[in-house]
Design an enzyme around this catalytic site. Structure first.
Site, PDB file in Angstrom:
ATOM      1  CE  LYS A  52      -3.940  -2.670   2.072  1.00 56.38           C
ATOM      2  NZ  LYS A  52      -4.487  -3.259   2.978  1.00 56.38           N
ATOM      3  CD  GLN A  96      -3.637  -4.943   6.360  1.00 58.01           C
ATOM      4  OE1 GLN A  96      -3.468  -3.867   5.523  1.00 58.01           O
ATOM      5  NE2 GLN A  96      -4.037  -5.997   5.792  1.00 58.01           N
ATOM      6  CG  ASP A 119     -10.168  -0.981   4.124  1.00 60.27           C
ATOM      7  OD1 ASP A 119      -9.889  -1.058   2.986  1.00 60.27           O
ATOM      8  OD2 ASP A 119      -9.451  -1.143   5.101  1.00 60.27           O
TER       9      ASP A 119
END
Ligand code: NDP
Length: 282
Positions: A52, A96, A119
């Site tokens: 990322k 995460q 997300d």
């Protein structure tokens, strides 16, 4: 004759588009910024976070990384998310997953402000997806839709079967396909006659987390096969949920693992960061 859909190629195209948008934003003195939180030392999570970061560098997005020890308390993590929520220079926040077991994942995900939730896991954003009116789409399903569009694969009236019903992949995937007028069936561990259902599919999305789960006898001639699975084998190699070598012979299109859905997930995250930046700049 099958065609391999290269997630590498399609994701490059998305990232170049994002990089262009970043240039335009910077010309207006707006610098997009993504904050990534990693708790613990799970090696797979570390790899995802590094990828990322690299994608941010490619696109010109400022990236902040918060690597916290595995023993971080719920209160400490909450305090960090709240700080990032308030920070006007941070446009996107990503925590995460999975978090260490002692931390309450749901509370943390619900704490991220919907406009920074790149997300798209916050219930408010999930609700928007249900009614087909959204700012952010969850990265993996949206990346898959981008691949299908890139290859001009039309879903209108097609029978699509999604194997897996997670909140991250299976469920939102089904909603996005439904929005494109597909007839969608979701299979899971309690599904009866799964083989027969999958064998009737024009498009198969496998998000199970089991190596070689989809076998050639489950695939209709000419089906499109999207393999979401990432399974690490004993020899360290990555493998998907689809028996690629056997299934490709029956497929019209198929995604590889690695180099398929994975890079698309990250490219969509970059796109979502730009969307978040634009919303907040308004
Ligand atoms: P989950 O474990 O949350 O969900 C797996 C789903 O598969 C569940 O719905 C489960 O059913 C179903 N399932 C498990 N066993 C069977 C079975 N024998 N028959 C039918 N269905 C079954 O996983 P995720 O959705 O998070 O991820 C799925 C895979 O995709 C993983 O390999 C993951 O690593 C990968 N992944 C890849 C990404 C990428 O960018 N390429 C991004 C996210 C995930 P039930 O609900 O009944 O338990």
């Amino acid at each position: 004759m099958y065609k391999i859909i290269s997630g590498k190629e399609v994701s490059e195209a998305v990232k170049l588009r994002v990089a262009d948008e970043v240039k335009q934003l910077k010309a207006n003195s707006i610098e997009p910024c993504l904050a990534v939180i990693l708790v613990g030392d799970d090696p797979a999570s570390r790899v995802y976070v590094n990828n990322k970061k690299k994608a941010c560098e490619f696109c010109g997005i400022r990236s902040l990384e918060y690597v916290l020890p595995a023993e971080t308390t719920q209160d400490e993590l909450v305090a960090l998310v709240e700080k990032l929520n308030e920070d006007k220079t941070v446009n996107g926040i990503l925590c995460q997953l999975p978090l260490p077991k002692h931390l309450d994942e749901k509370t943390i995900l619900n704490l991220i402000r919907p406009e920074k939730d790149v997300d798209a896991f916050h219930p408010e954003n999930v609700g928007h997806i249900m009614i087909g009116d959204f700012n952010f789409l969850p990265c993996t399903p949206a990346g898959i839709m981008e691949m299908l569009r890139y290859e001009k694969i039309d879903l209108d009236g097609k029978n699509c079967v999604v194997i897996g019903r997670s909140n991250i992949v299976g469920k939102p995937m089904a909603m996005l396909m439904l929005k494109e007028n597909a007839t969608v069936t979701i299979c899971h561990s309690r599904t009866k006659n799964l083989k027969e259902i999958v064998a009737g599919a024009d498009v198969i999305v496998a998000a199970v987390g089991r190596p070689n789960f989809v076998t050639a006898d489950m695939v209709k001639e000419g089906a499109v096969i999207i393999d979401v699975g990432i399974n690490r084998m004993d020899d360290g190699k990555l493998c998907g949920d689809v028996d690629f070598d056997a299934c490709k012979e029956k497929a019209s299109y198929i995604t590889p693992v690695p180099g398929g859905v994975g890079p698309m997930t990250i490219a969509t995250l970059m796109q979502n960061t730009i969307t978040a930046t634009k919303i907040q700049a308004k």
